[in-house]
Write a protein that holds these residues in place. Sequence first.
Motif, PDB file in Angstrom:
ATOM      1  N   HIS A 506     -33.923 -19.589 -11.998  1.00 28.08           N
ATOM      2  CA  HIS A 506     -35.015 -18.611 -11.791  1.00 28.08           C
ATOM      3  C   HIS A 506     -35.565 -19.367 -10.988  1.00 28.08           C
ATOM      4  O   HIS A 506     -35.562 -20.370 -10.047  1.00 28.08           O
ATOM      5  CB  HIS A 506     -36.563 -17.900 -12.461  1.00 28.08           C
ATOM      6  CG  HIS A 506     -35.431 -17.412 -13.675  1.00 28.08           C
ATOM      7  ND1 HIS A 506     -35.146 -17.965 -15.133  1.00 28.08           N
ATOM      8  CD2 HIS A 506     -34.802 -16.396 -13.847  1.00 28.08           C
ATOM      9  CE1 HIS A 506     -34.445 -17.186 -15.751  1.00 28.08           C
ATOM     10  NE2 HIS A 506     -34.578 -15.524 -14.956  1.00 28.08           N
ATOM     11  N   THR A 507     -35.832 -18.271  -9.362  1.00 29.17           N
ATOM     12  CA  THR A 507     -36.713 -18.716  -8.235  1.00 29.17           C
ATOM     13  C   THR A 507     -38.343 -18.139  -8.618  1.00 29.17           C
ATOM     14  O   THR A 507     -37.910 -17.315  -8.751  1.00 29.17           O
ATOM     15  CB  THR A 507     -36.144 -18.558  -7.158  1.00 29.17           C
ATOM     16  OG1 THR A 507     -35.874 -16.919  -6.726  1.00 29.17           O
ATOM     17  CG2 THR A 507     -34.726 -19.621  -6.729  1.00 29.17           C
ATOM     18  N   VAL A 508     -38.880 -18.956  -8.210  1.00 29.64           N
ATOM     19  CA  VAL A 508     -40.231 -17.895  -7.951  1.00 29.64           C
ATOM     20  C   VAL A 508     -41.154 -18.446  -6.566  1.00 29.64           C
ATOM     21  O   VAL A 508     -41.659 -19.596  -6.232  1.00 29.64           O
ATOM     22  CB  VAL A 508     -41.538 -18.743  -9.235  1.00 29.64           C
ATOM     23  CG1 VAL A 508     -43.051 -17.808  -8.943  1.00 29.64           C
ATOM     24  CG2 VAL A 508     -40.913 -18.400 -10.140  1.00 29.64           C
ATOM     25  N   ALA A 513     -47.009 -17.488  -5.840  1.00 27.24           N
ATOM     26  CA  ALA A 513     -46.031 -18.410  -6.818  1.00 27.24           C
ATOM     27  C   ALA A 513     -46.795 -19.774  -7.164  1.00 27.24           C
ATOM     28  O   ALA A 513     -46.785 -20.093  -7.880  1.00 27.24           O
ATOM     29  CB  ALA A 513     -44.933 -19.120  -5.788  1.00 27.24           C
ATOM     30  N   TYR A 547     -39.560 -25.865 -19.070  1.00 26.46           N
ATOM     31  CA  TYR A 547     -38.924 -26.181 -17.958  1.00 26.46           C
ATOM     32  C   TYR A 547     -39.310 -26.933 -17.127  1.00 26.46           C
ATOM     33  O   TYR A 547     -40.055 -27.923 -17.357  1.00 26.46           O
ATOM     34  CB  TYR A 547     -40.089 -24.454 -16.520  1.00 26.46           C
ATOM     35  CG  TYR A 547     -39.993 -22.888 -17.271  1.00 26.46           C
ATOM     36  CD1 TYR A 547     -38.765 -22.165 -16.709  1.00 26.46           C
ATOM     37  CD2 TYR A 547     -40.814 -22.969 -17.768  1.00 26.46           C
ATOM     38  CE1 TYR A 547     -38.797 -21.288 -17.404  1.00 26.46           C
ATOM     39  CE2 TYR A 547     -40.777 -21.315 -17.734  1.00 26.46           C
ATOM     40  CZ  TYR A 547     -40.015 -20.300 -17.996  1.00 26.46           C
ATOM     41  OH  TYR A 547     -40.213 -19.129 -18.323  1.00 26.46           O
ATOM     42  N   GLY A 570     -36.100 -14.884 -18.712  1.00 31.64           N
ATOM     43  CA  GLY A 570     -36.934 -14.095 -17.249  1.00 31.64           C
ATOM     44  C   GLY A 570     -37.972 -13.337 -17.796  1.00 31.64           C
ATOM     45  O   GLY A 570     -38.904 -12.543 -16.678  1.00 31.64           O
ATOM     46  N   LEU A 573     -41.299 -14.261 -17.384  1.00 26.31           N
ATOM     47  CA  LEU A 573     -42.204 -14.975 -15.997  1.00 26.31           C
ATOM     48  C   LEU A 573     -42.309 -13.221 -15.120  1.00 26.31           C
ATOM     49  O   LEU A 573     -43.037 -13.544 -14.708  1.00 26.31           O
ATOM     50  CB  LEU A 573     -40.244 -15.261 -15.361  1.00 26.31           C
ATOM     51  CG  LEU A 573     -40.245 -16.686 -15.943  1.00 26.31           C
ATOM     52  CD1 LEU A 573     -39.279 -17.204 -14.906  1.00 26.31           C
ATOM     53  CD2 LEU A 573     -42.073 -17.446 -15.839  1.00 26.31           C
ATOM     54  N   VAL A 574     -41.607 -12.823 -15.862  1.00 27.21           N
ATOM     55  CA  VAL A 574     -41.928 -11.560 -14.497  1.00 27.21           C
ATOM     56  C   VAL A 574     -43.048 -10.677 -15.481  1.00 27.21           C
ATOM     57  O   VAL A 574     -43.728 -10.187 -14.119  1.00 27.21           O
ATOM     58  CB  VAL A 574     -40.218 -10.237 -14.988  1.00 27.21           C
ATOM     59  CG1 VAL A 574     -40.395  -8.969 -14.353  1.00 27.21           C
ATOM     60  CG2 VAL A 574     -39.479 -10.425 -13.841  1.00 27.21           C
ATOM     61  N   ALA A 577     -45.365 -12.311 -14.412  1.00 28.95           N
ATOM     62  CA  ALA A 577     -45.867 -12.485 -12.614  1.00 28.95           C
ATOM     63  C   ALA A 577     -46.897 -10.973 -12.278  1.00 28.95           C
ATOM     64  O   ALA A 577     -47.820 -11.194 -11.560  1.00 28.95           O
ATOM     65  CB  ALA A 577     -44.555 -12.643 -11.729  1.00 28.95           C
ATOM     66  N   ILE A 590     -40.138 -13.277  -8.657  1.00 32.80           N
ATOM     67  CA  ILE A 590     -39.043 -13.700  -9.798  1.00 32.80           C
ATOM     68  C   ILE A 590     -37.834 -13.307  -9.670  1.00 32.80           C
ATOM     69  O   ILE A 590     -37.277 -11.626  -9.073  1.00 32.80           O
ATOM     70  CB  ILE A 590     -39.095 -13.404 -10.995  1.00 32.80           C
ATOM     71  CG1 ILE A 590     -40.754 -14.004 -11.039  1.00 32.80           C
ATOM     72  CG2 ILE A 590     -38.540 -14.254 -12.301  1.00 32.80           C
ATOM     73  CD1 ILE A 590     -41.467 -14.817 -10.734  1.00 32.80           C
ATOM     74  N   GLN A 591     -36.448 -14.268  -9.544  1.00 38.46           N
ATOM     75  CA  GLN A 591     -35.190 -13.897  -9.194  1.00 38.46           C
ATOM     76  C   GLN A 591     -34.570 -14.607 -10.630  1.00 38.46           C
ATOM     77  O   GLN A 591     -34.672 -16.112 -10.154  1.00 38.46           O
ATOM     78  CB  GLN A 591     -34.698 -14.210  -8.130  1.00 38.46           C
ATOM     79  CG  GLN A 591     -33.193 -13.555  -7.209  1.00 38.46           C
ATOM     80  CD  GLN A 591     -32.795 -14.011  -6.147  1.00 38.46           C
ATOM     81  OE1 GLN A 591     -33.143 -14.165  -5.484  1.00 38.46           O
ATOM     82  NE2 GLN A 591     -31.622 -12.930  -6.069  1.00 38.46           N
ATOM     83  N   ASP A 592     -34.010 -14.108 -11.224  1.00 42.18           N
ATOM     84  CA  ASP A 592     -33.108 -15.338 -11.721  1.00 42.18           C
ATOM     85  C   ASP A 592     -31.602 -14.947 -10.931  1.00 42.18           C
ATOM     86  O   ASP A 592     -30.945 -14.370 -10.888  1.00 42.18           O
ATOM     87  CB  ASP A 592     -32.099 -14.398 -13.023  1.00 42.18           C
ATOM     88  CG  ASP A 592     -31.124 -14.512 -14.379  1.00 42.18           C
ATOM     89  OD1 ASP A 592     -30.705 -15.864 -13.382  1.00 42.18           O
ATOM     90  OD2 ASP A 592     -31.241 -14.614 -15.347  1.00 42.18           O
TER      91      ASP A 592
END
Length: 830
Positions: A506-508, A513, A547, A570, A573-574, A577, A590-592
Amino acid sequence: MKSHVKVLVVGGGAVGCGIALHLARAGWETLLVERDELTAGSTWHAAGLLPLFNMGYATTHIHDYSVKLYAELEAQTGLNAGFTRCGNLRMAQTDARMDEYMLYSATAETVGIEHEFLSPRQIKDRWPLVRTEDLKGALFHPTDGYINPADVTQAMAKGARMAGAAIERKIQVNAYKWTGSEWIVTCEKLVEKGGNLVGSGETFEIRAEHVVTATGNHAQRTARLLGIKIPAIPVEHQYIVTEPDPALVKWRAEGNPEHPVLRDADAKWYVREERGGWILGPYERNAPARFLYDVPDSFRADLFPLDLERIEEEYMSMIHRIPSSETVGLKDDFNGPICYTPDGNPLVGPAPGLRNMWLAEGFSFGITAAGGVGHYLTQMMVEGEAEIDMASLDPRRYGGWMTTEYAARKNEEAYEHVFILHHPDEEREACRPLRTSPAYDRQKARGAQFGHVNGWERPNYYAPEGFDDHASRSFRRGGWWQYAKEEAEAIRNAAGLIDATAFAKHTVKGPGATAFLDWLTTNKLPKVGRINLTYALTDAGTTRTEYTIVRLAEDSYYLVSAGAWAAYDGDHLVKSAQDFMAAGGGYVGIQDVTTQWGVFALAGPASRDILAKLIRDAQPETALSNKRFPWLSAKQIELGMVPVNAIRVAYTGELGWELHHPIEMQNHLFDRLMEAGEPLGMKLVGARAQNWLRQEKSYRAFGTELGRDATPLEAGLDRFVDLSKDFRGKAAMQDKGIRSMCVTLLIDGPQDADPWGREGIFLDGRKVGRLTSGGYSVAFGKQIGMGYVRPDLAAPGTRLKVRMFRDLWDAEVAEDSPYDPQNARIRVDG
């Protein structure tokens, strides 16, 4: 009817009533609605068995709680639930089946499930109607038995009402809407018309802070109303009831006790007494999934036509095992829907993507589980977490990639496998391969024997052409063991290449962030270009997930976590956030990106030399040195024509790198790595060797050592917890204290077997802990395991015992990271 409640439970079978009972007893204002009558789903036609046998730690606890609860229900409610504690005799025709029972015994012992092993002679002496000459033995549960499903459901419903819950029937839920603080549930009153239930047109709304769905066979309709996927689909299960058996009638008339529930696992059936006759319940091949999309309105407390030809083999084997049953006729038959999931475990916990929506779906043993699920789900909802780790049942263990077809076929397979040997190294074949990395065909051509993780095909080990993975499975050292050993030795002595594409990624990013991740995780955040290992906690202070965080820029991060938990991580995280931003934090995106990046892990003393052949750099001779590419750092490099985000870390404890690459370039990178590595002794390595090697380094793994029942401090991960900062779950973690400690054990075990991570740990004959992982150590030439013991027993050098195959074997607590404790091999320069 109440229009505002704390919690609405949807579904009035055994599971729904068990949940309502415990929520009401916890003091929550509870309303349960059922679209028909209580027990009208699968509950009414269930056989009512209460099997304690289960290979899962959480599920064993659930079943154990249920059986204990049911024994007390009459005293609590005044209703007799028909609980008969006759015991359960699980017979074995083969040595492999006895090995299975001995592995189960290790799990049962850690939970405290009473059981004993019986010889064929002992079985015959106790129950002479049972044929035993072809048996190896049996496992006997004296506290097991059966119950009347309708009666136990009504008893739990009465208990719920006594605790203040309301229960309403003939109410169908037609819509759910989340307002941000509560659910608005649109309901309709149903009426009977021509034997069917139809809408009356009378609609109303119920507002609830929380909703629990326990809709059984109607789970697919529930999924559509919620806009999510629930891989719970029923499969036909049939059982037959015989006329009285004169031999059995005589046996009981002579004052003998009732037979235990008989299970001939190798013949794939259970049998129990029923009014002088027998109930036979088979788990046969080719039982079809039903209601893939909807349960017809006309199907209420109904059944399917019996298919006797499908169960002929099981019926004949019952006659073989109980010869007196050959002459009795059939009295009754049942063929009804029983819900399953792809792995056979129910879905219990938060619904993916939704707030305050809880699922309790997919119960193939719903009567056995109902009480325990009510207990532990209530703990999760009321206290923030259950006392046991419920992650193995979490609905988010399945991702959005799953389809109806996949769920139906895997559920049929799960049904068929109820009595098939549950090898710890088993890999079920239905619906595979489905999710494959680009290098799958190349790996398969080189002998890869694949397992599957979250649908991904992942090499377990590599074997010569013609090797039969299925035939090699065992409760001891299977045929694959020698190949895993060679792979582990290759990483220790030269190099190994592991396909880790299944890692969740995942990107944060965004202006919030950094503050978000600092609040969410326990460790200091890394500097740009560096990495850290860190943990996210539950609100109860236990470990929610692990992580590896790579800091790409000031407000840009790349998170790597376990591949089996991509949707689980995921979702967390979402939602976290969203909580952070709602509290005034800056924007967090947040992106998977799991499917965008392939991953190869290259590790071993020769790994730097292999990469040096491929790296494109102005100064290639120093590009991989400690000065330019230190341990625990990340750099963007070029390997041949492939841009790679390289991370200097190795889960195996050797010099190594994770090579994160554009997935569409994977085959090119794979070919170049093989060309560069094979002359230097590099081997392809699978997950089983990697699992052994990480235990030599005492690297904890999420789902085994790390879970929602222990804190990072109890896991011995103090160095990754920065107590100088505030983070989510910190106070709860500190309040927990140190209840047990994670240790690594070196074990002098049997010559033909290794622990699987389910075994009990003993001192002076008393259980003092349990293993969570196990395997073989190539560095020490003996078995290795990790697990939890009392804090006073965690010191290196402590002598303990581990139970394997009913015997206790010597074990010693090793220092943390017994292999290369100073990390000299990881840090070596070049």
